[in-house]
Scaffold this motif. Sequence first.
Motif, PDB file in Angstrom:
ATOM      1  N   ALA A 205       0.834  -1.209   0.000  1.00 30.78           N
ATOM      2  CA  ALA A 205       0.000   0.000   0.000  1.00 30.78           C
ATOM      3  C   ALA A 205       0.865   1.255   0.000  1.00 30.78           C
ATOM      4  CB  ALA A 205      -0.927   0.014   1.208  1.00 30.78           C
ATOM      5  N   PRO A 206       0.630   2.176  -0.923  1.00 25.90           N
ATOM      6  CA  PRO A 206       1.366   3.448  -0.899  1.00 25.90           C
ATOM      7  C   PRO A 206       0.854   4.345   0.219  1.00 25.90           C
ATOM      8  CG  PRO A 206      -0.297   3.496  -2.621  1.00 25.90           C
ATOM      9  CD  PRO A 206      -0.332   2.103  -2.041  1.00 25.90           C
ATOM     10  N   LEU A 207       1.673   5.307   0.609  1.00 26.00           N
ATOM     11  CA  LEU A 207       1.255   6.283   1.615  1.00 26.00           C
ATOM     12  C   LEU A 207       0.547   7.444   0.936  1.00 26.00           C
ATOM     13  CD1 LEU A 207       1.125   7.551   4.406  1.00 26.00           C
ATOM     14  CD2 LEU A 207       3.448   8.437   4.033  1.00 26.00           C
ATOM     15  N   ARG A 208      -0.727   7.593   1.259  1.00 27.67           N
ATOM     16  CA  ARG A 208      -1.492   8.747   0.824  1.00 27.67           C
ATOM     17  C   ARG A 208      -2.242   9.297   2.023  1.00 27.67           C
ATOM     18  NH1 ARG A 208      -1.557   9.661  -4.479  1.00 27.67           N
ATOM     19  NH2 ARG A 208      -3.372  11.014  -4.364  1.00 27.67           N
ATOM     20  N   PHE A 209      -2.597  10.548   1.929  1.00 28.68           N
ATOM     21  CA  PHE A 209      -3.447  11.195   2.922  1.00 28.68           C
ATOM     22  C   PHE A 209      -4.732  11.621   2.220  1.00 28.68           C
ATOM     23  CE2 PHE A 209       0.947  11.882   4.227  1.00 28.68           C
ATOM     24  CZ  PHE A 209       0.925  11.466   5.544  1.00 28.68           C
ATOM     25  N   ARG A 210      -5.733  11.946   3.021  1.00 28.37           N
ATOM     26  CA  ARG A 210      -7.013  12.375   2.451  1.00 28.37           C
ATOM     27  C   ARG A 210      -7.480  13.650   3.152  1.00 28.37           C
ATOM     28  NH1 ARG A 210     -10.638   9.326  -0.415  1.00 28.37           N
ATOM     29  NH2 ARG A 210      -9.568   7.434   0.256  1.00 28.37           N
ATOM     30  N   LEU A 211      -7.932  14.613   2.351  1.00 27.65           N
ATOM     31  CA  LEU A 211      -8.527  15.829   2.877  1.00 27.65           C
ATOM     32  C   LEU A 211     -10.031  15.632   2.919  1.00 27.65           C
ATOM     33  CD1 LEU A 211      -7.830  18.773   3.751  1.00 27.65           C
ATOM     34  CD2 LEU A 211      -8.397  19.455   1.403  1.00 27.65           C
ATOM     35  N   LEU A 212     -10.626  15.821   4.110  1.00 28.70           N
ATOM     36  CA  LEU A 212     -12.039  15.546   4.318  1.00 28.70           C
ATOM     37  C   LEU A 212     -12.749  16.756   4.909  1.00 28.70           C
ATOM     38  CD1 LEU A 212     -11.627  12.096   6.091  1.00 28.70           C
ATOM     39  CD2 LEU A 212     -12.486  12.415   3.774  1.00 28.70           C
ATOM     40  N   ALA A 213     -14.049  16.806   4.677  1.00 28.63           N
ATOM     41  CA  ALA A 213     -14.868  17.810   5.352  1.00 28.63           C
ATOM     42  C   ALA A 213     -14.992  17.446   6.826  1.00 28.63           C
ATOM     43  CB  ALA A 213     -16.249  17.884   4.701  1.00 28.63           C
ATOM     44  N   ALA A 214     -14.900  18.445   7.691  1.00 26.70           N
ATOM     45  CA  ALA A 214     -15.019  18.209   9.131  1.00 26.70           C
ATOM     46  C   ALA A 214     -16.470  18.145   9.581  1.00 26.70           C
ATOM     47  CB  ALA A 214     -14.284  19.297   9.910  1.00 26.70           C
ATOM     48  N   THR A 215     -17.389  18.676   8.774  1.00 25.53           N
ATOM     49  CA  THR A 215     -18.804  18.625   9.096  1.00 25.53           C
ATOM     50  C   THR A 215     -19.583  18.302   7.827  1.00 25.53           C
ATOM     51  OG1 THR A 215     -19.270  20.955   8.601  1.00 25.53           O
ATOM     52  CG2 THR A 215     -18.468  20.450  10.817  1.00 25.53           C
TER      53      THR A 215
ATOM     54  N   PHE B  42      -4.025  12.872  -1.334  1.00 22.50           N
ATOM     55  CA  PHE B  42      -2.827  13.587  -1.753  1.00 22.50           C
ATOM     56  C   PHE B  42      -1.603  12.903  -1.147  1.00 22.50           C
ATOM     57  CE2 PHE B  42      -4.238  15.462   2.216  1.00 22.50           C
ATOM     58  CZ  PHE B  42      -3.079  15.697   2.938  1.00 22.50           C
ATOM     59  N   THR B  43      -0.441  13.246  -1.647  1.00 21.10           N
ATOM     60  CA  THR B  43       0.814  12.739  -1.110  1.00 21.10           C
ATOM     61  C   THR B  43       1.640  13.903  -0.581  1.00 21.10           C
ATOM     62  OG1 THR B  43       1.935  12.860  -3.250  1.00 21.10           O
ATOM     63  CG2 THR B  43       0.845  10.779  -2.691  1.00 21.10           C
ATOM     64  N   LEU B  44       2.507  13.590   0.359  1.00 26.53           N
ATOM     65  CA  LEU B  44       3.470  14.561   0.862  1.00 26.53           C
ATOM     66  C   LEU B  44       4.866  13.997   0.654  1.00 26.53           C
ATOM     67  CD1 LEU B  44       2.061  15.880   4.276  1.00 26.53           C
ATOM     68  CD2 LEU B  44       2.274  17.144   2.125  1.00 26.53           C
ATOM     69  N   ALA B  45       5.718  14.784   0.021  1.00 33.05           N
ATOM     70  CA  ALA B  45       7.112  14.394  -0.160  1.00 33.05           C
ATOM     71  C   ALA B  45       7.967  15.088   0.891  1.00 33.05           C
ATOM     72  CB  ALA B  45       7.584  14.776  -1.558  1.00 33.05           C
ATOM     73  N   ARG B  46       9.138  14.555   1.116  1.00 33.01           N
ATOM     74  CA  ARG B  46      10.076  15.221   2.012  1.00 33.01           C
ATOM     75  C   ARG B  46      10.719  16.382   1.252  1.00 33.01           C
ATOM     76  NH1 ARG B  46      10.786  12.222   6.612  1.00 33.01           N
ATOM     77  NH2 ARG B  46      10.138  10.034   6.484  1.00 33.01           N
ATOM     78  N   ASP B  47      10.600  17.565   1.806  1.00 32.05           N
ATOM     79  CA  ASP B  47      11.072  18.776   1.136  1.00 32.05           C
ATOM     80  C   ASP B  47      11.875  19.592   2.145  1.00 32.05           C
ATOM     81  OD1 ASP B  47      10.992  21.657   0.268  1.00 32.05           O
ATOM     82  OD2 ASP B  47       9.915  20.783  -1.437  1.00 32.05           O
ATOM     83  N   LYS B  48      13.189  19.663   1.927  1.00 33.85           N
ATOM     84  CA  LYS B  48      14.051  20.354   2.889  1.00 33.85           C
ATOM     85  C   LYS B  48      13.715  21.843   2.983  1.00 33.85           C
ATOM     86  CE  LYS B  48      18.888  20.913   4.267  1.00 33.85           C
ATOM     87  NZ  LYS B  48      18.747  22.344   4.601  1.00 33.85           N
ATOM     88  N   THR B  49      13.360  22.440   1.849  1.00 34.60           N
ATOM     89  CA  THR B  49      13.024  23.866   1.874  1.00 34.60           C
ATOM     90  C   THR B  49      11.801  24.114   2.747  1.00 34.60           C
ATOM     91  OG1 THR B  49      13.935  24.163  -0.346  1.00 34.60           O
ATOM     92  CG2 THR B  49      12.421  25.858   0.463  1.00 34.60           C
ATOM     93  N   ALA B  50      10.756  23.275   2.579  1.00 31.62           N
ATOM     94  CA  ALA B  50       9.547  23.426   3.390  1.00 31.62           C
ATOM     95  C   ALA B  50       9.830  23.133   4.858  1.00 31.62           C
ATOM     96  CB  ALA B  50       8.454  22.507   2.867  1.00 31.62           C
ATOM     97  N   PHE B  51      10.698  22.163   5.115  1.00 31.24           N
ATOM     98  CA  PHE B  51      11.052  21.831   6.501  1.00 31.24           C
ATOM     99  C   PHE B  51      11.782  23.000   7.154  1.00 31.24           C
ATOM    100  CE2 PHE B  51      13.875  20.209   9.762  1.00 31.24           C
ATOM    101  CZ  PHE B  51      13.067  19.343  10.481  1.00 31.24           C
ATOM    102  N   ASP B  52      12.802  23.513   6.468  1.00 29.07           N
ATOM    103  CA  ASP B  52      13.597  24.605   7.036  1.00 29.07           C
ATOM    104  C   ASP B  52      12.755  25.869   7.249  1.00 29.07           C
ATOM    105  OD1 ASP B  52      15.811  22.967   7.040  1.00 29.07           O
ATOM    106  OD2 ASP B  52      16.667  23.784   5.189  1.00 29.07           O
ATOM    107  N   ALA B  53      11.755  26.057   6.374  1.00 31.03           N
ATOM    108  CA  ALA B  53      10.897  27.236   6.484  1.00 31.03           C
ATOM    109  C   ALA B  53       9.778  27.053   7.496  1.00 31.03           C
ATOM    110  CB  ALA B  53      10.302  27.577   5.120  1.00 31.03           C
ATOM    111  N   ASN B  54       9.700  25.846   8.105  1.00 38.36           N
ATOM    112  CA  ASN B  54       8.634  25.526   9.056  1.00 38.36           C
ATOM    113  C   ASN B  54       7.261  25.801   8.435  1.00 38.36           C
ATOM    114  OD1 ASN B  54       7.573  24.551  11.446  1.00 38.36           O
ATOM    115  ND2 ASN B  54       7.737  26.512  12.526  1.00 38.36           N
ATOM    116  N   ALA B  55       7.060  25.264   7.241  1.00 37.48           N
ATOM    117  CA  ALA B  55       5.835  25.507   6.485  1.00 37.48           C
ATOM    118  C   ALA B  55       4.637  24.849   7.162  1.00 37.48           C
ATOM    119  CB  ALA B  55       5.986  24.982   5.061  1.00 37.48           C
ATOM    120  N   ASP B  56       3.457  25.377   6.890  1.00 35.66           N
ATOM    121  CA  ASP B  56       2.197  24.806   7.341  1.00 35.66           C
ATOM    122  C   ASP B  56       1.451  24.213   6.157  1.00 35.66           C
ATOM    123  OD1 ASP B  56       2.261  25.488  10.127  1.00 35.66           O
ATOM    124  OD2 ASP B  56       1.946  27.572   9.527  1.00 35.66           O
ATOM    125  N   LEU B  57       0.716  23.137   6.418  1.00 34.30           N
ATOM    126  CA  LEU B  57      -0.168  22.558   5.422  1.00 34.30           C
ATOM    127  C   LEU B  57      -1.509  23.275   5.527  1.00 34.30           C
ATOM    128  CD1 LEU B  57      -0.350  20.243   3.309  1.00 34.30           C
ATOM    129  CD2 LEU B  57      -1.271  18.811   5.140  1.00 34.30           C
TER     130      LEU B  57
END
Length: 264
Positions: A79-89, A118-133
């Motif tokens: 199984a690949p790693l994926r995430f899902r964006l869902l409605a909270a209500t 969706f998928t999330l890749a490891r991204d050093k730029t996003a990590f160093d910038a402390n990005a938010d999803l």
Amino acid sequence: MLPARLANLALLALSASCLTPALAQDAGAPAGSSSESAGEPVALAVDVHGTRDPDLLPYRTMLKGLDAYADHQRLAPAAPLRFRLLAATPATSMAGATLRLEADNLSIAIPLAADGTFTLARDKTAFDANADLISNKKRSTVRWRPSIVTPGLPPNVRRLGDLRLECEIRWAVEQDALPFMRRNLFKLAGGPCHSAMINVPYPGTRTLAGVLAQSGERSARLPLTDDRSRYLPPLHDNSWNDDTLLTISYAGDEPVPEQALQTL
């Protein structure tokens, strides 16, 4: 004086009513519960439901999910790693939803599939910038879920190892958001993915008629929550192997076969 383990379990029992669940349930699932007995020495079942899910999280926090997937991939090796964006209500429309990693001087679009995954890749730029999803939807109206699905299964069939891996990913990401005492009470019980004292219900897409676990010639009906919106897979029970298949039947569909001769 009680032995240390019994004293700790007694503390867990006394504190169960105030536990904030580590793994809150999916949108649109009404609160309801069905308990499993914890076994000796303390009979206890903590239902993991009913608490507001966390908002979308910092990228560094979500990376803990990638680490958990790597650490526990044996549970669902195909199984690949994926995430899902869902409605909270139920009132939230996901039409036009977008997702991105955002920080000062940084904006990376995260493509969403038609099913919200969706998928999330490891991204050093996003990590160093402390990005938010971040989503373009109003805060607190969306949530994320791991989506671990072994290829080739029918839509109404889940593989137990896939569910176990989803649980490990959520626990890795969400546990640090719990208050110290509550987090450690869950750990004391063995963690939500490994303890008979903690129920982790999984949602159906509509009212459930039944869920049948099958492993070789062994089969058993799984407990449902009182409102029949969710079912309780035996995540902690290693007598059910990771290749156990859970066949989900819904109200109005064909009933689950009358062949479950064993109980959990």
